[in-house]
Design an enzyme around this catalytic site. Sequence first.
Site, PDB file in Angstrom:
ATOM      1  N   SER A  50      -1.612  -6.523   5.220  1.00 36.70           N
ATOM      2  CA  SER A  50      -2.416  -5.659   4.354  1.00 36.70           C
ATOM      3  C   SER A  50      -3.473  -6.394   3.554  1.00 36.70           C
ATOM      4  O   SER A  50      -4.407  -5.767   3.036  1.00 36.70           O
ATOM      5  CB  SER A  50      -1.505  -4.889   3.392  1.00 36.70           C
ATOM      6  OG  SER A  50      -0.715  -5.786   2.621  1.00 36.70           O
ATOM      7  N   ASP A 337      -2.484  -1.913  -6.895  1.00 34.12           N
ATOM      8  CA  ASP A 337      -1.166  -1.295  -6.874  1.00 34.12           C
ATOM      9  C   ASP A 337      -0.138  -2.390  -7.125  1.00 34.12           C
ATOM     10  O   ASP A 337      -0.501  -3.473  -7.572  1.00 34.12           O
ATOM     11  CB  ASP A 337      -0.919  -0.513  -5.569  1.00 34.12           C
ATOM     12  CG  ASP A 337      -1.008  -1.392  -4.324  1.00 34.12           C
ATOM     13  OD1 ASP A 337      -0.854  -2.622  -4.431  1.00 34.12           O
ATOM     14  OD2 ASP A 337      -1.229  -0.831  -3.223  1.00 34.12           O
ATOM     15  N   HIS A 340      -0.967  -5.367  -4.233  1.00 34.28           N
ATOM     16  CA  HIS A 340      -2.275  -5.786  -3.728  1.00 34.28           C
ATOM     17  C   HIS A 340      -3.299  -5.941  -4.846  1.00 34.28           C
ATOM     18  O   HIS A 340      -3.367  -5.084  -5.738  1.00 34.28           O
ATOM     19  CB  HIS A 340      -2.780  -4.775  -2.699  1.00 34.28           C
ATOM     20  CG  HIS A 340      -1.818  -4.516  -1.591  1.00 34.28           C
ATOM     21  ND1 HIS A 340      -0.958  -3.433  -1.600  1.00 34.28           N
ATOM     22  CD2 HIS A 340      -1.556  -5.212  -0.464  1.00 34.28           C
ATOM     23  CE1 HIS A 340      -0.209  -3.475  -0.509  1.00 34.28           C
ATOM     24  NE2 HIS A 340      -0.544  -4.536   0.196  1.00 34.28           N
TER      25      HIS A 340
END
Length: 362
Positions: A50, A337, A340
């Site tokens: 990610s 978040d 991240h």
Amino acid sequence: MVVLFVKQSSATYTILLTLFVIQLSISTAEEPGNLQENRTFPALIAFGDSILDTGNNNVNNSTAKCNYPPYGIDFIGGKATGRFCDGKILTDFIAEGLGIKEIVPAYLDPNLQSDDLPTGVCFASGGSGLDPITPTIQSAISISDQLKNFKEYLGKLEGVVGEKKANEIISDSVFLLSFGNNDIAITYVHLNTSRSANCTADTYTSQLVNWTSTFIKDLYGLGARKIATFSTVPLGYLPSSAERPISRDDINDAAKLFNSKLTMEVKNLNGSLPQAKIVYVDVDNPLLDLIKNPGESGFNVTDKGCCGVGDVAREGPVCNKLTPSTCDNVTQYVFWDAAHPSERAYKILAPPILENLKSNLL
């Protein structure tokens, strides 16, 4: 001006014409917002998790999705693209900083155009990892499947530019790899998997580095020559680490063990793969510095993300789709978040990475 030139001697005419062309070129290059064609690094291609994913999970059954508000609130058009961020991520900032293009599309984006292929695409998948167990946990795209997608991409690229040009693009392109984050934080630490039950941190991180090395050799065999492999992020200092059953230090120790071994393997690969230029990119320490010294960069909050500002255990590591609460000012948050970094944090991390790539991959 032309009349003036023809009245001069042939030598003077040549000099004046040359100066005119140079000045015209400089003026064109300095036009605001004009991304010039980059002939040193024609494309950027990304694999991994990610940290680099620009939206590949949007089209599969992965539980690691972020193609919904409030993700993307600071992206172009305020659109949630599948990037685990409020805006652009490192993949985009690096491509832009190298003069390639402003954003890097996901390979699996159904709107991907053939003219996107020569300047690179992203194959990374949020929730993926080196360990074959890791992508199964969140139904992410495995590293082996990312490689299969890359091989398919090569065929499409040849169809667009021809075999010779495609080979040139691949050999001169920058390949970004982000591995190890989910393997260590989830497969080894957070869940009771066979890895955590049967492996020491030393054994497991050595295996992760072996998998990384194999993947780099596979890319090399397919023509890649300029490869940048990222460290993990500081896993013990992510807001989501509050959920973990072991201490922050234990998570960080495992991550640093992996990073140190990866550094050594990069040196070995540079010595064994002819014409390869492989660099280790430290994301761990620069991001940790933002976390520990937030005021120096204008941040105020480091222990929770702007999105899903409630209880981490209840909200989970990503923003809650049903109750998408956000902070008042994301620029004050290191994290978007619970797992991240924010766009602003990525923007601060990008310049030294770019210098590393320019210095070592040319």
